[in-house]
Design a protein around this motif. Structure first.
Motif, mmCIF file in Angstrom:
data_model
loop_
_atom_site.group_PDB
_atom_site.id
_atom_site.type_symbol
_atom_site.label_atom_id
_atom_site.label_comp_id
_atom_site.label_asym_id
_atom_site.label_seq_id
_atom_site.Cartn_x
_atom_site.Cartn_y
_atom_site.Cartn_z
ATOM 1 N N LEU A 1 31.753 35.858 -22.472
ATOM 2 C CA LEU A 1 30.411 35.629 -21.914
ATOM 3 C C LEU A 1 30.404 34.423 -20.989
ATOM 4 N N SER A 2 31.130 33.391 -21.370
ATOM 5 C CA SER A 2 31.229 32.203 -20.521
ATOM 6 C C SER A 2 31.990 32.508 -19.234
ATOM 7 N N VAL A 3 33.043 33.296 -19.352
ATOM 8 C CA VAL A 3 33.811 33.689 -18.165
ATOM 9 C C VAL A 3 32.923 34.502 -17.231
ATOM 10 N N LYS A 4 32.123 35.397 -17.812
ATOM 11 C CA LYS A 4 31.222 36.224 -16.997
ATOM 12 C C LYS A 4 30.165 35.364 -16.311
ATOM 13 N N ALA A 5 29.634 34.370 -17.017
ATOM 14 C CA ALA A 5 28.640 33.482 -16.408
ATOM 15 C C ALA A 5 29.246 32.705 -15.249
ATOM 16 N N LEU A 6 30.460 32.206 -15.421
ATOM 17 C CA LEU A 6 31.143 31.499 -14.328
ATOM 18 C C LEU A 6 31.431 32.423 -13.155
ATOM 19 N N LYS A 7 31.785 33.665 -13.456
ATOM 20 C CA LYS A 7 32.031 34.640 -12.396
ATOM 21 C C LYS A 7 30.743 34.919 -11.618
ATOM 22 N N ASN A 8 29.625 35.017 -12.319
ATOM 23 C CA ASN A 8 28.339 35.237 -11.646
ATOM 24 C C ASN A 8 27.944 34.039 -10.784
ATOM 25 N N ILE A 9 28.209 32.838 -11.283
ATOM 26 C CA ILE A 9 27.930 31.631 -10.494
ATOM 27 C C ILE A 9 28.787 31.631 -9.235
ATOM 28 N N LYS A 10 30.054 32.018 -9.372
ATOM 29 C CA LYS A 10 30.958 32.090 -8.215
ATOM 30 C C LYS A 10 30.443 33.093 -7.188
ATOM 31 N N TYR A 11 30.010 34.266 -7.651
ATOM 32 C CA TYR A 11 29.488 35.280 -6.736
ATOM 33 C C TYR A 11 28.207 34.825 -6.050
ATOM 34 N N CYS A 12 27.342 34.155 -6.789
ATOM 35 C CA CYS A 12 26.094 33.654 -6.194
ATOM 36 C C CYS A 12 26.387 32.605 -5.123
ATOM 37 N N ALA A 13 27.287 31.691 -5.420
ATOM 38 C CA ALA A 13 27.632 30.658 -4.439
ATOM 39 C C ALA A 13 28.303 31.270 -3.213
ATOM 40 N N THR A 14 29.135 32.278 -3.418
ATOM 41 C CA THR A 14 29.768 32.960 -2.296
ATOM 42 C C THR A 14 28.722 33.693 -1.448
ATOM 43 N N THR A 15 27.740 34.280 -2.097
ATOM 44 C CA THR A 15 26.661 34.965 -1.384
ATOM 45 C C THR A 15 25.858 33.982 -0.534
ATOM 46 N N ILE A 16 25.556 32.839 -1.095
ATOM 47 C CA ILE A 16 24.804 31.827 -0.347
ATOM 48 C C ILE A 16 25.624 31.362 0.861
ATOM 49 N N THR A 17 26.910 31.120 0.654
ATOM 50 C CA THR A 17 27.776 30.711 1.760
ATOM 51 C C THR A 17 27.797 31.777 2.849
ATOM 52 N N THR A 18 27.920 33.028 2.456
ATOM 53 C CA THR A 18 27.960 34.127 3.420
ATOM 54 C C THR A 18 26.657 34.226 4.203
ATOM 55 N N LEU A 19 25.537 34.054 3.519
ATOM 56 C CA LEU A 19 24.239 34.115 4.206
ATOM 57 C C LEU A 19 24.117 33.021 5.261
ATOM 58 N N TYR A 20 24.542 31.819 4.918
ATOM 59 C CA TYR A 20 24.425 30.730 5.883
ATOM 60 C C TYR A 20 25.463 30.818 7.002
ATOM 61 N N VAL A 21 26.627 31.406 6.703
ATOM 62 C CA VAL A 21 27.588 31.649 7.785
ATOM 63 C C VAL A 21 27.005 32.657 8.766
ATOM 64 N N ALA A 22 26.347 33.693 8.219
ATOM 65 C CA ALA A 22 25.714 34.687 9.091
ATOM 66 C C ALA A 22 24.555 34.080 9.882
ATOM 67 N N GLY A 23 23.863 33.099 9.306
ATOM 68 C CA GLY A 23 22.738 32.469 9.988
ATOM 69 C C GLY A 23 23.122 31.277 10.844
ATOM 70 N N MET A 24 24.398 30.912 10.847
ATOM 71 C CA MET A 24 24.839 29.745 11.612
ATOM 72 C C MET A 24 24.558 29.856 13.110
ATOM 73 N N PRO A 25 24.658 31.040 13.724
ATOM 74 C CA PRO A 25 24.288 31.112 15.145
ATOM 75 C C PRO A 25 22.842 30.695 15.411
ATOM 76 N N LEU A 26 21.960 30.934 14.458
ATOM 77 C CA LEU A 26 20.572 30.501 14.613
ATOM 78 C C LEU A 26 20.481 28.974 14.630
ATOM 79 N N PHE A 27 21.234 28.326 13.744
ATOM 80 C CA PHE A 27 21.261 26.865 13.738
ATOM 81 C C PHE A 27 21.841 26.338 15.054
ATOM 82 N N PHE A 28 22.903 27.005 15.508
ATOM 83 C CA PHE A 28 23.544 26.563 16.749
ATOM 84 C C PHE A 28 22.589 26.716 17.940
ATOM 85 N N LEU A 29 21.918 27.865 18.017
ATOM 86 C CA LEU A 29 20.962 28.076 19.120
ATOM 87 C C LEU A 29 19.819 27.074 19.067
#
Length: 158
Positions: free
Chosen positions: A81-109
């Motif tokens: 259960l702890s491993v699964k919780a850490l895996k979910n945290i990893k996926y959430c953080a990766t999702t947030i990173t991906t969203l902001y990488v996709a939105g980076m052109p907006l910041f640049f503009l």
């Protein structure tokens, strides 16, 4: 024994989530209303969409952190259960990173139009902070998985 430390960490998780919730409820709508008539409205609205969408995995990760602390309270830290919780945290953080990488052109503009290069640096902060958390959660997940495997091997040999 660990209740005091985990209670402190649960309070810290709550204190991390409160300003983000306040920003989503009060700050971002005010920013959208304030930017409605400007020439940068389409950029600001795009950035706001990225921020609102990234709030979902952020709060899921905070919930998973609370669950992980609850497992520690129950002396169930070395479990799947702890491993699964850490895996979910990893996926959430990766999702947030991906969203902001996709939105980076907006910041640049926005930085280009407004002649404010600091906006790009702020956007990079939104990318690297969750990336560090994702890597840290991945390392902890592997360490915990190895510890569980060693523990189960020792239980079988006894």
């Amino acid at each position: 024994m660990m209740k005091r430390e985990t209670l402190f960490l649960k309070i810290a998780v709550f204190l991390i989530g409160t300003p983000v919730l306040a920003l989503c409820v009060f700050g971002l709508p005010w920013l959208a209303k304030d930017a409605a008539g400007s020439e940068l409205a389409y950029l600001i609205n795009g950035i706001l969409v990225v921020m609102y969408v990234s709030a979902i995995p952020f709060f899921v990760a905070l919930y998973q952190a609370i669950r992980l602390l609850s497992y520690i309270d129950k002396n169930n830290a070395f479990s799947e259960l702890s491993v699964k919780a850490l895996k979910n945290i990893k996926y959430c953080a990766t999702t947030i990173t991906t969203l902001y990488v996709a939105g980076m052109p907006l910041f640049f503009l926005m930085g280009e139009i407004d002649d404010a290069p600091g906006v790009v640096v702020i956007g990079m902060m939104f990318i690297f902070a969750p990336l560090v958390i994702a890597v840290f959660a991945a390392v902890l997940q592997k360490l915990l998985k190895n510890a569980i495997d060693i523990k189960s091997e020792n239980d079988l040999t006894v």
